[in-house]
Motif scaffolding. Sequence first.
Motif, PDB file in Angstrom:
ATOM      1  N   LEU A 101      -7.002 -24.635 -21.876  1.00  0.00           N
ATOM      2  CA  LEU A 101      -6.846 -24.065 -20.543  1.00  0.00           C
ATOM      3  C   LEU A 101      -7.899 -22.975 -20.349  1.00  0.00           C
ATOM      4  CD1 LEU A 101      -5.288 -23.574 -17.898  1.00  0.00           C
ATOM      5  CD2 LEU A 101      -3.823 -22.002 -19.160  1.00  0.00           C
ATOM      6  N   ARG A 102      -8.742 -23.213 -19.387  1.00  0.00           N
ATOM      7  CA  ARG A 102      -9.721 -22.188 -19.006  1.00  0.00           C
ATOM      8  C   ARG A 102      -9.577 -22.010 -17.497  1.00  0.00           C
ATOM      9  NH1 ARG A 102     -14.360 -20.009 -21.275  1.00  0.00           N
ATOM     10  NH2 ARG A 102     -15.772 -19.057 -19.762  1.00  0.00           N
ATOM     11  N   ASP A 103      -8.960 -20.893 -17.115  1.00  0.00           N
ATOM     12  CA  ASP A 103      -8.638 -20.699 -15.706  1.00  0.00           C
ATOM     13  C   ASP A 103      -9.844 -20.138 -14.965  1.00  0.00           C
ATOM     14  OD1 ASP A 103      -7.461 -19.432 -13.210  1.00  0.00           O
ATOM     15  OD2 ASP A 103      -5.691 -20.398 -14.064  1.00  0.00           O
ATOM     16  N   GLN A 104     -10.228 -20.843 -13.882  1.00  0.00           N
ATOM     17  CA  GLN A 104     -11.405 -20.445 -13.119  1.00  0.00           C
ATOM     18  C   GLN A 104     -11.290 -19.016 -12.581  1.00  0.00           C
ATOM     19  OE1 GLN A 104      -9.412 -23.095 -12.694  1.00  0.00           O
ATOM     20  NE2 GLN A 104     -10.493 -24.847 -11.779  1.00  0.00           N
ATOM     21  N   ALA A 105     -10.063 -18.628 -12.216  1.00  0.00           N
ATOM     22  CA  ALA A 105      -9.889 -17.345 -11.541  1.00  0.00           C
ATOM     23  C   ALA A 105      -9.973 -16.155 -12.480  1.00  0.00           C
ATOM     24  CB  ALA A 105      -8.543 -17.326 -10.812  1.00  0.00           C
ATOM     25  N   LEU A 106      -9.783 -16.378 -13.773  1.00  0.00           N
ATOM     26  CA  LEU A 106      -9.724 -15.242 -14.691  1.00  0.00           C
ATOM     27  C   LEU A 106     -11.094 -14.775 -15.164  1.00  0.00           C
ATOM     28  CD1 LEU A 106      -6.594 -16.085 -16.886  1.00  0.00           C
ATOM     29  CD2 LEU A 106      -6.759 -14.832 -14.727  1.00  0.00           C
ATOM     30  N   ALA A 107     -12.128 -15.526 -14.818  1.00  0.00           N
ATOM     31  CA  ALA A 107     -13.508 -15.108 -15.117  1.00  0.00           C
ATOM     32  C   ALA A 107     -13.684 -14.722 -16.578  1.00  0.00           C
ATOM     33  CB  ALA A 107     -13.914 -13.941 -14.202  1.00  0.00           C
ATOM     34  N   GLY A 108     -13.203 -15.564 -17.468  1.00  0.00           N
ATOM     35  CA  GLY A 108     -13.371 -15.330 -18.894  1.00  0.00           C
ATOM     36  C   GLY A 108     -12.238 -14.583 -19.560  1.00  0.00           C
ATOM     37  N   GLU A 109     -11.368 -13.954 -18.787  1.00  0.00           N
ATOM     38  CA  GLU A 109     -10.197 -13.306 -19.389  1.00  0.00           C
ATOM     39  C   GLU A 109      -9.198 -14.384 -19.820  1.00  0.00           C
ATOM     40  OE1 GLU A 109     -10.281 -10.297 -20.053  1.00  0.00           O
ATOM     41  OE2 GLU A 109     -11.776  -9.456 -18.681  1.00  0.00           O
ATOM     42  N   MET A 110      -8.345 -14.005 -20.755  1.00  0.00           N
ATOM     43  CA  MET A 110      -7.394 -14.978 -21.307  1.00  0.00           C
ATOM     44  C   MET A 110      -5.989 -14.394 -21.305  1.00  0.00           C
ATOM     45  SD  MET A 110      -9.626 -16.323 -24.584  1.00  0.00           S
ATOM     46  CE  MET A 110     -10.032 -14.655 -25.080  1.00  0.00           C
ATOM     47  N   GLN A 111      -5.017 -15.300 -21.245  1.00  0.00           N
ATOM     48  CA  GLN A 111      -3.618 -14.902 -21.342  1.00  0.00           C
ATOM     49  C   GLN A 111      -2.816 -16.051 -21.936  1.00  0.00           C
ATOM     50  OE1 GLN A 111      -1.513 -14.377 -17.654  1.00  0.00           O
ATOM     51  NE2 GLN A 111      -2.520 -16.095 -16.654  1.00  0.00           N
ATOM     52  N   PHE A 112      -1.721 -15.683 -22.575  1.00  0.00           N
ATOM     53  CA  PHE A 112      -0.826 -16.682 -23.151  1.00  0.00           C
ATOM     54  C   PHE A 112       0.567 -16.070 -23.208  1.00  0.00           C
ATOM     55  CE2 PHE A 112       1.504 -18.061 -26.947  1.00  0.00           C
ATOM     56  CZ  PHE A 112       1.623 -19.423 -26.687  1.00  0.00           C
ATOM     57  N   ALA A 113       1.552 -16.848 -22.843  1.00  0.00           N
ATOM     58  CA  ALA A 113       2.937 -16.401 -22.948  1.00  0.00           C
ATOM     59  C   ALA A 113       3.796 -17.603 -23.280  1.00  0.00           C
ATOM     60  CB  ALA A 113       3.412 -15.762 -21.642  1.00  0.00           C
ATOM     61  N   GLU A 114       4.722 -17.421 -24.215  1.00  0.00           N
ATOM     62  CA  GLU A 114       5.561 -18.544 -24.600  1.00  0.00           C
ATOM     63  C   GLU A 114       6.862 -18.042 -25.205  1.00  0.00           C
ATOM     64  OE1 GLU A 114       3.966 -22.314 -25.968  1.00  0.00           O
ATOM     65  OE2 GLU A 114       4.898 -21.881 -27.915  1.00  0.00           O
ATOM     66  N   GLY A 115       7.953 -18.745 -24.884  1.00  0.00           N
ATOM     67  CA  GLY A 115       9.212 -18.468 -25.535  1.00  0.00           C
ATOM     68  C   GLY A 115       9.152 -18.856 -26.998  1.00  0.00           C
ATOM     69  N   ILE A 116       9.809 -18.072 -27.834  1.00  0.00           N
ATOM     70  CA  ILE A 116       9.813 -18.320 -29.276  1.00  0.00           C
ATOM     71  C   ILE A 116      11.108 -19.045 -29.633  1.00  0.00           C
ATOM     72  CG2 ILE A 116       9.727 -17.249 -31.561  1.00  0.00           C
ATOM     73  CD1 ILE A 116       8.296 -14.868 -30.216  1.00  0.00           C
ATOM     74  N   VAL A 117      10.980 -20.224 -30.242  1.00  0.00           N
ATOM     75  CA  VAL A 117      12.149 -21.039 -30.557  1.00  0.00           C
ATOM     76  C   VAL A 117      13.073 -20.280 -31.503  1.00  0.00           C
ATOM     77  CG1 VAL A 117      12.971 -23.217 -31.496  1.00  0.00           C
ATOM     78  CG2 VAL A 117      10.795 -23.131 -30.251  1.00  0.00           C
ATOM     79  N   ALA A 118      14.359 -20.211 -31.098  1.00  0.00           N
ATOM     80  CA  ALA A 118      15.346 -19.451 -31.878  1.00  0.00           C
ATOM     81  C   ALA A 118      16.514 -20.330 -32.261  1.00  0.00           C
ATOM     82  CB  ALA A 118      15.838 -18.245 -31.062  1.00  0.00           C
ATOM     83  N   GLU A 119      17.235 -19.890 -33.273  1.00  0.00           N
ATOM     84  CA  GLU A 119      18.481 -20.564 -33.605  1.00  0.00           C
ATOM     85  C   GLU A 119      19.427 -20.489 -32.405  1.00  0.00           C
ATOM     86  OE1 GLU A 119      19.627 -18.290 -37.018  1.00  0.00           O
ATOM     87  OE2 GLU A 119      18.599 -19.642 -38.415  1.00  0.00           O
ATOM     88  N   PRO A 120      20.315 -21.443 -32.210  1.00  0.00           N
ATOM     89  CA  PRO A 120      20.743 -22.464 -33.182  1.00  0.00           C
ATOM     90  C   PRO A 120      19.898 -23.729 -33.224  1.00  0.00           C
ATOM     91  CG  PRO A 120      22.101 -22.583 -31.224  1.00  0.00           C
ATOM     92  CD  PRO A 120      21.173 -21.425 -31.010  1.00  0.00           C
TER      93      PRO A 120
END
Length: 924
Positions: free
Chosen positions: A159-178
């Motif tokens: 993923l290379r977002d045109q609008a971010l002009a080289g900036e990067m971001q990532f966010a994701e839920g972390i799989v948890a028990e159960p």
Amino acid sequence: MSYRSLAAVPLFVLAAPVLAGEEVRYVEPPAWVEPLYDGGLAESRDNIPLYDRQVRLEDGTVTRYTDIAYWLDTTQTLQQAGTIQLAWLPDKGDLAVHRLEILRDGAVIDLLADGLRPEILRRERELERRSVDGVLTAAFAIPGLKIGDVLRVTSSSSLRDQALAGEMQFAEGIVAEPTKIGLGRLRLSWPESAPIQWKTLGDVAAPESWNESGYTVLDFSLPVAEPDPMPEDAPGRFTVGPQIQVGSFTDWAHVSQSMSRYFTTEGTIAPGGAIASEVARIEQATDVPLERAAMALRMVQDEVSYLLNGMDGGNYLPQAPELTWANRYGDCKAKSLLLLAMLRAMGIEAEAVLVDSDNGDAVAISQPIPGAFDHMIVRAQIAGTDYWLDGTNAGSRLATIDEVPDFGWALPIRSEGADLIPVTQRWPQAPDRLLKVTYDMSAGVDMPALYTADIEFRGSMGARWRAEAAQDDPMIVVGAATKYLEDVIGGVVYDARITYDDEAGVARLVAEGMAFDQFEFDRGVASHYVTGATTNWSFQPDRARSAWREIPYRTGGPLTMAELWTYQLPENSDAVQLSGIDTLDELAAGTRFIRAAELGEETFEFRDSTSYVPTEIPAAELGDARRAIRRIASGDPVLRIEGPARLWELDDKTIARRLQPHIDGASKLIELKSDMAAFHAFRGTLLTLARDYEDAIADLDRAIDLEGSAELYLLRGEAYNAMGEYDLALADAQTAFDLQGDFEYASNLALRLSLAGRADEALDLLDRLGLSGDEGVDVDTAWAEMSGHADRAAEAWDRLQVALDRQPDDVSLLNSQCWTAGIWSYQLELAEEVCDRAVAVSGNAPGVLDSRALAYYRLGRKDEAMADLEAALAQEPGQAASLFLRGLIRLESGDKSGREDLIYARRIEPGIDRQYKGYGLVPR
């Protein structure tokens, strides 16, 4: 606008090549991937033997690598795995598939080597929500799967977002028990030189980072520990699930500044163009800035439809205002930029702001990334007041423009950058809903109440009624009104009108209907529990767990509800009292309560309102809030009428007059749709209540012709019985039982059979049901009540005794034995002991007192019988059996008031003379 859709991508969404494209690539995994595999996948019995997610942030591109294996241990999982779908955004990156294998009996089936290729689908999954994102889906139909297989899929995405002009971001839920994972990991890395910052949110321990071959690395073993539960009413920052957020933005000002280049308004309105003409029109209409802002907001909301185009960078990049106005569609960014340009052209200070519409409270604890937001609105400052203007909302007008949405925090978009600012709440000036109800109870406490409801909905609440207001089918309108009012008033709506005033932004619903069971009865007093905006409140935040003790409570809103209820009291209600708190004006638990009640000779007026806005109540103040709401709730108003005229006390002419408006209302439903069985059944029920059995049967005939049911045959049979048409009543009872066949219909048929001289058939019918447990007790009691008609009272007594030996304190069995002794004059020498025990176990229940009264009467102890009957009727004045027996005893004693008792008993239960004649009890 849906920024978060790029920040929290589903499991198999994006892949890892250099150039974006629409073709799936079949290549080796990226060189930086360190596989996580212990060689034991085929033997694992975890549902997910392997889950390896690795993320690399480098040179403006975010690459996700996923290696996942599924154990197919059930038919359901086999079906779910039959098609594997991998999605990607071709304008921002590629999808690469590295492995697609089946592990079976120690062998590896390489599906890619065998030539398996996907069908490429363009599925706009959010199209119904007016959102187009251009996602492509590679759908692999997996051949030959078997239970016990392990399916392994390895892919990557970029993923290379045109609008971010080289900036990067990532966010994701972390799989948890159960969630159960055999071997799991989430690994993130980026060059040591990259200005990357990261943060974990929710109940998850932050891992240590380290340097490896010039890259910073983070590593989570999955699943992480299950988060501790949080109270549902906690502020949003406490309820965030485990997740990680990573970005190259240094702070919120950096995010603000980087987005500002796309939201400048200079030159966006062409002189003499279409938008300029609209601005001129508004300026000519008024010189009041707030009125101008309201008109501009209305134009953007009402004349530009919502459509999110996430393709070609559109997830962040807005379309130009001229294009938005020409196309008459746009997303939140496009609408906000159009509104912003118009406001600034009129000299109104305004700026675009980013907000989170889902959990705005969590923004304050988020890592500074654009993905922390999912929405954009405009903040205008007029006469020192902030106005939060949402172009994607609907129905906003001058009266509601001051309402503050529940966003918590906002990030202004400024060229110099800005920090987060609070979205500060204030009390709304106009009610979102104004409910006026005229409640006509004049027919009596046992009759349905007629009502007219006149409801105004403002702002976005009003705009939701636009579609219904455009309807010209009265049946659809009545259906919409019924659905809305079922939780407000309930009952039946038989006429409705819905209109929408575009100028005021107000929808109006006017409905006529009737509500049922409006009174509760206790010892001659009828009580109606008044409903309104300030009644039936509770406040019970749970902070019992020690970990929750300091967590504040988060209120909802903003919402203001105002109501006015005007009651027409029942006729001849002289002794009416109002209990409870009749006036209120206070703030409790974050809610404003206002109430005023006034009781007149024939009417009662109840005016109240509640208003609440999003706020937090500190944990230390929750106890005071609980007590305040408990005090308010304890004072909910109650109308009490002593000795009201009851249904059975009204003669046929009076009840027919009082119920005619109700019958006319039911007739309106039939006029709407004459072939609706339920409408004819409804009017037939009202006609039965009005003792017009002949017309009731005609309606029930029609209902049965349209849609016969056991219940309808039962209702018609009761009407036939009231008219003395016993053979027809028996026929309907037989049909109802044939259709349904359960105990209710069997007992009704058995009663009709026993009264027709076919008692042995009746008893055999009950026995054939073969019921046990509680239903078996019901059979025994019904069997006993009919047993004497077949001279089998002795059998009934023994059956009851056997059941009582198993359940000695069962009140229904004790009462049945007492009743059996009375109606069949059987075992009267034991009756007093049995009946006393039944009365004691039941707590002097009126039905049991009636049974003992009959036993006393059979024993010649009429004074004791009368005492029980008086006690029973004091609790349940409409108990027909008690009225009948009291009338019989009174007449035998020369008291002519017994005639009135018998009249009342016959009105309540028209077949009661026939029933008691079967017991050998015939009044003089």
